[in-house]
Design an enzyme around this catalytic site. Structure first.
Site, mmCIF file in Angstrom:
data_model
loop_
_atom_site.group_PDB
_atom_site.id
_atom_site.type_symbol
_atom_site.label_atom_id
_atom_site.label_comp_id
_atom_site.label_asym_id
_atom_site.label_seq_id
_atom_site.Cartn_x
_atom_site.Cartn_y
_atom_site.Cartn_z
ATOM 1 N N HIS A 124 6.967 11.316 -10.744
ATOM 2 C CA HIS A 124 7.669 11.555 -12.003
ATOM 3 C C HIS A 124 6.752 12.266 -12.999
ATOM 4 O O HIS A 124 7.136 13.270 -13.607
ATOM 5 C CB HIS A 124 8.151 10.218 -12.586
ATOM 6 C CG HIS A 124 8.751 10.312 -13.952
ATOM 7 N ND1 HIS A 124 10.114 10.318 -14.174
ATOM 8 C CD2 HIS A 124 8.175 10.418 -15.182
ATOM 9 C CE1 HIS A 124 10.346 10.420 -15.482
ATOM 10 N NE2 HIS A 124 9.183 10.476 -16.117
ATOM 11 N N GLU A 125 5.530 11.753 -13.152
ATOM 12 C CA GLU A 125 4.606 12.358 -14.122
ATOM 13 C C GLU A 125 4.216 13.776 -13.693
ATOM 14 O O GLU A 125 4.093 14.668 -14.537
ATOM 15 C CB GLU A 125 3.361 11.474 -14.307
ATOM 16 C CG GLU A 125 3.646 10.035 -14.763
ATOM 17 C CD GLU A 125 4.507 9.932 -16.024
ATOM 18 O OE1 GLU A 125 4.502 10.857 -16.848
ATOM 19 O OE2 GLU A 125 5.204 8.902 -16.176
ATOM 20 N N HIS A 128 6.681 16.182 -14.945
ATOM 21 C CA HIS A 128 6.427 16.669 -16.309
ATOM 22 C C HIS A 128 5.390 17.788 -16.297
ATOM 23 O O HIS A 128 5.536 18.798 -16.993
ATOM 24 C CB HIS A 128 5.924 15.529 -17.200
ATOM 25 C CG HIS A 128 6.993 14.555 -17.585
ATOM 26 N ND1 HIS A 128 8.236 14.943 -18.044
ATOM 27 C CD2 HIS A 128 7.004 13.193 -17.593
ATOM 28 C CE1 HIS A 128 8.954 13.871 -18.306
ATOM 29 N NE2 HIS A 128 8.236 12.798 -18.034
ATOM 30 N N ASP A 134 12.395 14.472 -19.181
ATOM 31 C CA ASP A 134 13.023 13.239 -18.715
ATOM 32 C C ASP A 134 14.530 13.454 -18.588
ATOM 33 O O ASP A 134 15.129 14.238 -19.314
ATOM 34 C CB ASP A 134 12.747 12.099 -19.705
ATOM 35 C CG ASP A 134 11.327 11.569 -19.582
ATOM 36 O OD1 ASP A 134 10.894 11.306 -18.452
ATOM 37 O OD2 ASP A 134 10.653 11.439 -20.619
HETATM 38 ZN ZN ZN Z 1 9.007 10.919 -18.110
#
Ligand code: ZN
Length: 191
Positions: A124-125, A128, A134
């Site tokens: 997930h990170e 980014h 998000d």
């Molecule tokens: Zn996030």
């Protein structure tokens, strides 16, 4: 004699040059035929400060590498300059992006203590870092759903929609993104 020797040297030179020329032509033909970038962008990350999460970080990176072609996440080693630093602390997982393929990731223990799966947090990170915002839709098949997905979710592969966006981001680069999207990079993104 001299003429014959010169002729032999010429033939020897041609024997070397001709295959090279053919290889160059073949290379050009390949480059023309394939519309993909000549080389994938390599983003080096330094996970040496990620403490107990190092394997999870590598797993998150591998999930992206399997899903996209235009960018690859590679552990920094042998003097390669890392543009991504991965650290660990007791806070919530978060990313401080600094443009496409650059920034600082915190593998926060708070989400891990809540039961979230560390390799999914890492993936997930990295999302980014690769320019994704998000997307708290609660779905396990989306990486960017973050903490809106159930703690039981162990999916590390990006949704095809997410992978496609990263492919476009990698091709366009940070400067080519629209002003609205650049806002993504200005703040801090939590898991
Ligand atoms: Zn996030």
């Amino acid at each position: 004699m001299l003429v014959r020797k010169a002729a032999r040297m010429l033939l020897a030179a041609l024997a070397v040059l001709l295959p090279l020329t053919a290889l160059q032509w073949a290379g050009q033909a390949t480059a023309t035929a394939a519309p993909v970038p000549a080389a994938a962008r390599t983003v080096y990350y330094d996970a040496s400060g990620s403490q107990e999460f190092k394997a999870a970080v590598d797993e998150g990176a591998a999930a992206w590498n399997a899903a996209v072609h235009n960018v690859q996440l590679v552990p920094a080693s042998g003097g390669a300059r890392a543009t991504v630093t991965v650290l660990a602390d007791d806070g919530w997982p978060r990313t401080l992006p600094d443009g496409f393929g650059a920034g600082t990731v915190y593998m926060g223990r708070e989400a891990v203590n809540d039961g979230f799966y560390p390799p999914r947090i890492a993936a997930h990170e990295f999302g980014h870092i690769l320019g994704l915002p998000d997307n708290r839709n609660g779905r396990c098949d989306y990486l960017m759903s973050g903490h809106s997905s159930p703690v039981s979710c162990t999916t590390t592969a990006p949704h095809p929609t997410e992978a496609a966006q990263v492919e476009r981001n990698a091709t366009a680069g940070f400067t080519a993104l629209t002003p609205g999207k650049e806002v993504w990079y200005d703040g801090c993104f939590a898991f």
